[in-house]
Design a protein around this motif. Sequence first.
Motif, PDB file in Angstrom:
ATOM      1  N   VAL A 239       0.866  -1.179   0.000  1.00 23.96           N
ATOM      2  CA  VAL A 239       0.000   0.000   0.000  1.00 23.96           C
ATOM      3  C   VAL A 239       0.899   1.224   0.000  1.00 23.96           C
ATOM      4  N   LYS A 240       0.588   2.197  -0.856  1.00 21.51           N
ATOM      5  CA  LYS A 240       1.338   3.456  -0.895  1.00 21.51           C
ATOM      6  C   LYS A 240       0.433   4.598  -0.447  1.00 21.51           C
ATOM      7  N   VAL A 241       0.990   5.462   0.390  1.00 20.50           N
ATOM      8  CA  VAL A 241       0.275   6.629   0.888  1.00 20.50           C
ATOM      9  C   VAL A 241       1.066   7.871   0.495  1.00 20.50           C
ATOM     10  N   GLU A 271       7.229  -4.066   6.206  1.00 29.34           N
ATOM     11  CA  GLU A 271       8.318  -3.116   5.973  1.00 29.34           C
ATOM     12  C   GLU A 271       7.699  -1.768   5.639  1.00 29.34           C
ATOM     13  N   LEU A 272       8.278  -0.717   6.195  1.00 30.12           N
ATOM     14  CA  LEU A 272       7.825   0.631   5.895  1.00 30.12           C
ATOM     15  C   LEU A 272       8.937   1.383   5.182  1.00 30.12           C
ATOM     16  N   ASP A 282       9.574  -5.166  10.616  1.00 26.85           N
ATOM     17  CA  ASP A 282       9.123  -5.809  11.849  1.00 26.85           C
ATOM     18  C   ASP A 282       8.032  -6.813  11.503  1.00 26.85           C
ATOM     19  N   SER A 283       7.367  -7.328  12.525  1.00 25.86           N
ATOM     20  CA  SER A 283       6.270  -8.260  12.299  1.00 25.86           C
ATOM     21  C   SER A 283       5.041  -7.809  13.073  1.00 25.86           C
ATOM     22  N   LEU A 284       3.874  -8.153  12.552  1.00 26.13           N
ATOM     23  CA  LEU A 284       2.598  -7.875  13.200  1.00 26.13           C
ATOM     24  C   LEU A 284       2.118  -9.159  13.862  1.00 26.13           C
ATOM     25  N   PHE A 308       3.748  -5.885   2.899  1.00 26.54           N
ATOM     26  CA  PHE A 308       3.339  -6.951   3.813  1.00 26.54           C
ATOM     27  C   PHE A 308       3.613  -8.318   3.191  1.00 26.54           C
ATOM     28  N   LYS A 309       3.865  -9.309   4.081  1.00 29.32           N
ATOM     29  CA  LYS A 309       4.030 -10.683   3.616  1.00 29.32           C
ATOM     30  C   LYS A 309       3.579 -11.619   4.718  1.00 29.32           C
TER      31      LYS A 309
END
Length: 499
Positions: A239-241, A271-272, A282-284, A308-309
């Motif tokens: 997703v791009k913002v 990843e950001l 990081d991980s969610l 995301f992955k």
Amino acid sequence: MLFAKLLSLHKPLHTLLFVALTFLLLGVISLIVPENGIYITDSFKLQYPTFASLFLEKEEAKTDISNIIALADAEDKAIEDNTDTNAVATKDSLSPSVAKLVKVDTSLKLITSIQYKNESKTAMANFFNALANISNEEKSIRILHYGDSQIEGDRISDYLRLKLQGEFGGEGPGLISFMPVAPSVVNKISWSGTWDRYAVFAGKDKRVKHNNFGALAHITRFSPYATLSDTAQAKAAWVKVVTSKNGGPKAAAYKKIKLFYGGAQTKTQVELYENGTLNASDSLVAGGNFNIKEFNLNQGALLQEFKFKGKDSPDFYGVSLEGGRGVMVDNFGLRGSSGTFFNQINFGQLKQFYDHLNTKLIILQFGGNALPYITTKELAYNFGTYLRAQIQIIKKLAPQASILVIGPADMSVKIGENYETHPQLEDLRDAIRKAAFDTDCAFFDMYSCMGGRNSMLTWVEQGIGAKDYIHFSSGGARKIAVLLYSSLMSDYNGFVRNK
């Protein structure tokens, strides 16, 4: 022979008499049938041309709004001039005993006054008190602006945000969706092809077996709901913002991002990136219905990309672009919604959102989507009853917040050959106002604010109303926002002076 004999008996006078009697009968029916038609059922109406529409030329009754527009334009200019030279209050420069006053033109109060159940105006006290003591707040205070398509794309909300952040501080556009219903003037969102939206605001999505829809009343996922097998493969999504400065420099000056999520069956890698450079990896966590992942941003980056992955997508409730302290205004434009969905969201989760966001004002701007189905005063009253029940839920979940209910704008429908205000609009407006007063909320009459009956005709004629005779144009939304903001600040000033 028989046909020829019958034909010989027919006289032209008979034909003339038959036609005359037919027209006479149709004329009598046109006089008897009401102009608005006859309702066979609540949803089926028998319409018949009236005598006046057939034989008399009827001019559209347009409302003169020149005074309203002149006042809105003058106030907009005065606010702009004041904001340009205004210093934003800080904790060191402002104390609760010297609360900030906001410059507004009090003459506008005559046409834009917020209405209250009683003269003490207690309905807005929590919000006004938070504004007056903004320097003591350790985090931003939030205004959640819920509404239908009349506010989608950040309309009206963007002006409130621009002015309030200019007066009281604050950064960022607030809580937004990964898949907004309509493009915003502040943020442009794009996403990979596997994303989907699951909503509750216009009827619950049957693919969702729970009711954890968050404060935005919808969730987004990059993979569909499914039971994972041992051989399930990880899926990737992005997703791009992109944030523009159209909403003002403060809206684009956010310093952190909060990602609200929950419900995944497995962990998700995230990843950001900022302007193409990796900021964090990081991980969610899996499970839960109110998880927050916070990222600190580098100053000035206006492009963020999430990658995301995971084998299963979390439910993403929204992403908040925000600063430290001050005021934030969140725009929740929910196309097609009538505002009667709060009872379908997990109360515990919704309370967590309202508490965490430090919500001090909730604006409810609904009614337009219910109006096409309201054919009688009784149905308008029933809608008010439904709305009152929703407000009571919100008040229990966010007792620290004031609630401002905004009535519907003028909506024109075609009656005969002309556009006129919907026959039940004023009944609906009155029912919504009653629901607001019954629950000790404030009420802003947008219908009267824009000029009352048949005012939308003039708004459309002047290019500040859309040609569907329902919505405002972007310029019209700005004028309504100016009138709403000036009324809000006028009452706030009164609160400060009377403390």
